[in-house]
Design a protein around this motif. Sequence first.
Motif, mmCIF file in Angstrom:
data_model
loop_
_atom_site.group_PDB
_atom_site.id
_atom_site.type_symbol
_atom_site.label_atom_id
_atom_site.label_comp_id
_atom_site.label_asym_id
_atom_site.label_seq_id
_atom_site.Cartn_x
_atom_site.Cartn_y
_atom_site.Cartn_z
ATOM 1 N N HIS A 9 0.815 -1.218 0.000
ATOM 2 C CA HIS A 9 0.000 0.000 0.000
ATOM 3 C C HIS A 9 0.849 1.270 0.000
ATOM 4 O O HIS A 9 0.455 2.278 -0.568
ATOM 5 C CB HIS A 9 -0.919 0.024 1.220
ATOM 6 N N CYS A 10 1.986 1.237 0.658
ATOM 7 C CA CYS A 10 2.760 2.465 0.895
ATOM 8 C C CYS A 10 4.058 2.526 0.091
ATOM 9 O O CYS A 10 4.702 3.566 0.077
ATOM 10 C CB CYS A 10 3.108 2.584 2.371
ATOM 11 N N GLY A 60 2.507 2.959 9.620
ATOM 12 C CA GLY A 60 2.138 3.298 8.253
ATOM 13 C C GLY A 60 0.666 3.035 8.059
ATOM 14 O O GLY A 60 -0.169 3.608 8.752
ATOM 15 N N CYS A 61 0.340 2.085 7.159
ATOM 16 C CA CYS A 61 -1.068 1.844 6.843
ATOM 17 C C CYS A 61 -1.754 0.931 7.863
ATOM 18 O O CYS A 61 -2.949 0.703 7.776
ATOM 19 C CB CYS A 61 -1.170 1.242 5.450
ATOM 20 N N ARG A 62 -0.989 0.397 8.821
ATOM 21 C CA ARG A 62 -1.514 -0.459 9.895
ATOM 22 C C ARG A 62 -2.175 -1.729 9.351
ATOM 23 O O ARG A 62 -3.135 -2.231 9.900
ATOM 24 C CB ARG A 62 -2.482 0.317 10.795
ATOM 25 N N ARG A 63 -1.648 -2.253 8.239
ATOM 26 C CA ARG A 63 -2.166 -3.517 7.696
ATOM 27 C C ARG A 63 -1.192 -4.642 8.034
ATOM 28 O O ARG A 63 0.015 -4.438 8.122
ATOM 29 C CB ARG A 63 -2.298 -3.433 6.161
ATOM 30 N N LEU B 35 -12.027 10.437 11.609
ATOM 31 C CA LEU B 35 -11.497 9.237 10.965
ATOM 32 C C LEU B 35 -12.667 8.445 10.409
ATOM 33 O O LEU B 35 -13.622 8.164 11.134
ATOM 34 C CB LEU B 35 -10.708 8.405 11.982
ATOM 35 N N ALA B 63 -5.829 7.503 4.504
ATOM 36 C CA ALA B 63 -5.036 7.104 5.676
ATOM 37 C C ALA B 63 -4.938 5.587 5.709
ATOM 38 O O ALA B 63 -5.289 4.964 6.697
ATOM 39 C CB ALA B 63 -5.669 7.648 6.948
ATOM 40 N N GLY B 64 -4.493 4.995 4.613
ATOM 41 C CA GLY B 64 -4.403 3.537 4.532
ATOM 42 C C GLY B 64 -5.605 2.981 3.794
ATOM 43 O O GLY B 64 -6.576 3.700 3.564
ATOM 44 N N GLN B 67 -9.466 3.717 4.678
ATOM 45 C CA GLN B 67 -9.548 4.693 5.767
ATOM 46 C C GLN B 67 -9.218 6.090 5.261
ATOM 47 O O GLN B 67 -8.354 6.262 4.415
ATOM 48 C CB GLN B 67 -8.572 4.328 6.891
#
Lengths: 92, 177
Positions: A9-10, A60-63, B35, B63-64, B67
């Motif tokens: 994603h990033c 980051g994207c928290r995945r 959010l 934001a991902g 999100q």
Amino acid sequence: MASLVPCPHCGARPKEEFTIKGAALARPTPDAGTEAWMDYVYLRDNPRGLYEEYWHHTSGCRRWLVVTRDTATHDIEHSRDVALSQLTDIRP
Amino acid sequence: MSDFRLVSKPALSDRTPIVGKHISLEALPEGHVILVMGKPGAPAAETQPVSLSDGQPNAVRTAGPGQWLVVGDQPRTQKEIEALFTELGADIYGVDQSAGRVRILVHGTMVERVLGKGTSVDLAATSFPVGSATVTLIGHIATHMTRTDVFAFELMVLRGFAESLWDDLLEMCKEFA
């Protein structure tokens, strides 16, 4: 260990942004028996070569990702989002 | 009842902005931050956060996967925000983060050089054009970064980290200020 990790994603990000959980193993079924569960919870191979691990892109994207890493060369073969389809596979 | 008076003040109220020829640093007003969380890849989800925004440029930021952060300079009451949430579709949720996140604006011709000291994101205008947003580490602090103009970046950080990030940014700006 590789210092740049490709996130689907990033893009390439430094390893400091990630948290490593450990080997990405197939979870046994609930009735698989004590031996299979002991293996899954406690026993790990220590291979020389490609190794699949769960990495979390915490800063980051928290995945949650599965990162395929070579333990000998430190190269990262590829990474993919655990929850999303295999279409997100990318190569560095 | 508390023994001392609880005073609500902006997180960076006692920090002095930098105004320089090549780099400027300022704390933005603590308006609203919402959010929005949807299912990654769901087709309708992308348009939903727009209905919450005040229509300003760059009000909706990714934001991902699945999100978004909806931001604005004007504060919104709990009632206004709850009314907005009722317009959201199924499988998409909003959380009011206004009290939890602080925005900092860094702008000036040297902005890429300044931020490049703290993050590994490629900030060149070709790979991170105006309107792009991402979450990354600046030093040791997880920061949401948006390019609002060619030489302007907005950083959004958890309130408790705002002063630390500000002080880091001061050091990073020093040679250009």
